[in-house]
Design a protein around this motif. Sequence first.
Motif, PDB file in Angstrom:
ATOM      1  N   LYS A 258      66.131  32.232  63.715  1.00 26.64           N
ATOM      2  CA  LYS A 258      67.509  32.141  63.223  1.00 26.64           C
ATOM      3  C   LYS A 258      67.808  30.743  62.684  1.00 26.64           C
ATOM      4  O   LYS A 258      67.459  29.741  63.315  1.00 26.64           O
ATOM      5  N   GLY A 259      68.451  30.702  61.506  1.00 27.66           N
ATOM      6  CA  GLY A 259      68.791  29.422  60.904  1.00 27.66           C
ATOM      7  C   GLY A 259      67.685  28.829  60.062  1.00 27.66           C
ATOM      8  O   GLY A 259      67.855  27.780  59.453  1.00 27.66           O
ATOM      9  N   GLY A 260      66.557  29.510  60.005  1.00 22.72           N
ATOM     10  CA  GLY A 260      65.429  29.007  59.231  1.00 22.72           C
ATOM     11  C   GLY A 260      65.485  29.477  57.790  1.00 22.72           C
ATOM     12  O   GLY A 260      66.073  30.516  57.482  1.00 22.72           O
ATOM     13  N   THR A 261      64.867  28.717  56.913  1.00 18.43           N
ATOM     14  CA  THR A 261      64.733  29.125  55.513  1.00 18.43           C
ATOM     15  C   THR A 261      63.273  29.393  55.156  1.00 18.43           C
ATOM     16  O   THR A 261      62.973  30.274  54.352  1.00 18.43           O
ATOM     17  N   THR A 262      62.373  28.620  55.786  1.00 19.47           N
ATOM     18  CA  THR A 262      60.938  28.761  55.536  1.00 19.47           C
ATOM     19  C   THR A 262      60.219  28.863  56.872  1.00 19.47           C
ATOM     20  O   THR A 262      60.532  28.123  57.808  1.00 19.47           O
ATOM     21  N   VAL A 263      59.242  29.777  56.953  1.00 22.47           N
ATOM     22  CA  VAL A 263      58.507  29.937  58.208  1.00 22.47           C
ATOM     23  C   VAL A 263      57.012  29.875  57.942  1.00 22.47           C
ATOM     24  O   VAL A 263      56.513  30.420  56.944  1.00 22.47           O
ATOM     25  N   PHE A 264      56.309  29.208  58.841  1.00 19.14           N
ATOM     26  CA  PHE A 264      54.846  29.135  58.818  1.00 19.14           C
ATOM     27  C   PHE A 264      54.314  30.031  59.915  1.00 19.14           C
ATOM     28  O   PHE A 264      54.683  29.888  61.091  1.00 19.14           O
ATOM     29  N   VAL A 265      53.441  30.985  59.545  1.00 16.84           N
ATOM     30  CA  VAL A 265      52.894  31.932  60.517  1.00 16.84           C
ATOM     31  C   VAL A 265      51.376  31.948  60.444  1.00 16.84           C
ATOM     32  O   VAL A 265      50.775  31.519  59.454  1.00 16.84           O
ATOM     33  N   LEU A 266      50.759  32.445  61.496  1.00 16.38           N
ATOM     34  CA  LEU A 266      49.310  32.506  61.568  1.00 16.38           C
ATOM     35  C   LEU A 266      48.888  33.638  62.492  1.00 16.38           C
ATOM     36  O   LEU A 266      49.724  34.226  63.178  1.00 16.38           O
ATOM     37  N   THR A 267      47.615  33.941  62.515  1.00 23.10           N
ATOM     38  CA  THR A 267      47.101  34.991  63.387  1.00 23.10           C
ATOM     39  C   THR A 267      46.833  34.419  64.776  1.00 23.10           C
ATOM     40  O   THR A 267      46.601  33.216  64.930  1.00 23.10           O
ATOM     41  N   PRO A 268      46.845  35.264  65.808  1.00 25.90           N
ATOM     42  CA  PRO A 268      46.692  34.763  67.179  1.00 25.90           C
ATOM     43  C   PRO A 268      45.272  34.296  67.489  1.00 25.90           C
ATOM     44  O   PRO A 268      44.299  34.837  66.954  1.00 25.90           O
ATOM     45  N   GLU A 269      45.193  33.277  68.331  1.00 22.15           N
ATOM     46  CA  GLU A 269      43.903  32.836  68.871  1.00 22.15           C
ATOM     47  C   GLU A 269      43.964  33.031  70.380  1.00 22.15           C
ATOM     48  O   GLU A 269      44.571  32.246  71.089  1.00 22.15           O
ATOM     49  N   ASN A 270      43.356  34.093  70.845  1.00 22.83           N
ATOM     50  CA  ASN A 270      43.413  34.413  72.267  1.00 22.83           C
ATOM     51  C   ASN A 270      42.078  34.987  72.723  1.00 22.83           C
ATOM     52  O   ASN A 270      41.850  36.196  72.623  1.00 22.83           O
ATOM     53  N   PRO A 271      41.178  34.134  73.219  1.00 24.32           N
ATOM     54  CA  PRO A 271      39.848  34.599  73.641  1.00 24.32           C
ATOM     55  C   PRO A 271      39.887  35.639  74.756  1.00 24.32           C
ATOM     56  O   PRO A 271      38.916  36.364  74.963  1.00 24.32           O
ATOM     57  N   THR A 272      41.034  35.739  75.486  1.00 22.60           N
ATOM     58  CA  THR A 272      41.111  36.675  76.616  1.00 22.60           C
ATOM     59  C   THR A 272      41.661  38.044  76.213  1.00 22.60           C
ATOM     60  O   THR A 272      41.833  38.915  77.073  1.00 22.60           O
ATOM     61  N   SER A 273      41.922  38.241  74.929  1.00 26.37           N
ATOM     62  CA  SER A 273      42.439  39.539  74.468  1.00 26.37           C
ATOM     63  C   SER A 273      41.373  40.631  74.620  1.00 26.37           C
ATOM     64  O   SER A 273      40.190  40.398  74.411  1.00 26.37           O
ATOM     65  N   ASN A 274      41.853  41.824  74.931  1.00 26.03           N
ATOM     66  CA  ASN A 274      40.943  42.972  75.007  1.00 26.03           C
ATOM     67  C   ASN A 274      40.984  43.822  73.741  1.00 26.03           C
ATOM     68  O   ASN A 274      40.228  44.780  73.598  1.00 26.03           O
ATOM     69  N   ASP A 275      41.872  43.468  72.802  1.00 26.99           N
ATOM     70  CA  ASP A 275      41.920  44.138  71.495  1.00 26.99           C
ATOM     71  C   ASP A 275      42.617  43.193  70.523  1.00 26.99           C
ATOM     72  O   ASP A 275      43.798  43.356  70.213  1.00 26.99           O
ATOM     73  N   ILE A 276      41.886  42.212  70.037  1.00 29.83           N
ATOM     74  CA  ILE A 276      42.481  41.143  69.225  1.00 29.83           C
ATOM     75  C   ILE A 276      43.005  41.661  67.885  1.00 29.83           C
ATOM     76  O   ILE A 276      44.003  41.158  67.357  1.00 29.83           O
ATOM     77  N   ILE A 277      42.372  42.683  67.334  1.00 29.69           N
ATOM     78  CA  ILE A 277      42.841  43.243  66.058  1.00 29.69           C
ATOM     79  C   ILE A 277      44.175  43.943  66.247  1.00 29.69           C
ATOM     80  O   ILE A 277      45.111  43.760  65.454  1.00 29.69           O
ATOM     81  N   GLU A 278      44.288  44.737  67.294  1.00 27.91           N
ATOM     82  CA  GLU A 278      45.554  45.425  67.553  1.00 27.91           C
ATOM     83  C   GLU A 278      46.650  44.423  67.906  1.00 27.91           C
ATOM     84  O   GLU A 278      47.803  44.567  67.485  1.00 27.91           O
TER      85      GLU A 278
END
Length: 284
Positions: free
Chosen positions: A59-79
């Motif tokens: 909220k209140g933002g005009t521009t956002v920087f996003v990226l994909t998750p980095e989580n070695p403990t995930s059991n389904d990183i694509i999902e």
Amino acid sequence: MNIIVGATGQVGSNLISELKNNGFPVRAVVRNPDKLSDKTIETRTADLFNEEQLTEAFKGGTTVFVLTPENPTSNDIIEDTKRIIENYKKAIQATGIKKVVALSCVGAHIESNTGNVLMSRILELALADLEIEKVYIRPSYYFSNWLGYLETIEQYGVLPTFFPKDLKIEMNSPIDLAKFIAQIMTGTSSEMKRIYELTGQKYSSLDVANAFSRLLNKNVSVQSIPQDKWKETLISVGFTENTANNLSDMTQAVIDNKTVPERPNDTIKLPTTLEKYLDVQLNK
């Protein structure tokens, strides 16, 4: 207001510093504020799996920087990636964000089993239908990845690598990358979609070992981990079977020369050399 997701990472932390130092308003979105090195910046706490928290953070933002998750403990990183990106989209649409800058990677244009690179492709494709300005940043391999082996290098004089020791690949500095992204976030354009592919100089694992040897004044040898040991090695350091498979797929894609620019004649070469980057990091 510039909203930064992944604010405690190699790119995000440098991006925040770059924006702040140049007088631009910036807000960090983090799961754990204690990990922020700069406690003076505006901060919102949000779990990327929580749509409501993410919307509040945007909220209140005009521009956002996003990226994909980095989580070695995930059991389904694509999902997990798909769920997080869907939350990005809902938060962007709910808060009236005007521009999204997405950290992708070189090779994201390829439809193939490329592991972590596939996550970047999913990000780009999912954001495509947003009716706002979209900028995709596709960098090559980060110098900073090698710092994860520093303890092994200092203790044993060995640089482990999943690559053949003589394989040269494009590498660049995450600090250079952050500076570039800051310019893109704060600049203006009439184009609704842009893609920037960022390269650096080509180095092999042997080149990296030699750079450490010079900077640490000790002999550093390369130890290439055979393909049949990749998964076992990753699991031993905390990866799940799922994320170990995903990183192995990406490693194979790099070796198979799939992680290359879509438009090789239009790439932007970032300036910092490997040795200069490592020298600064080792002497902090």
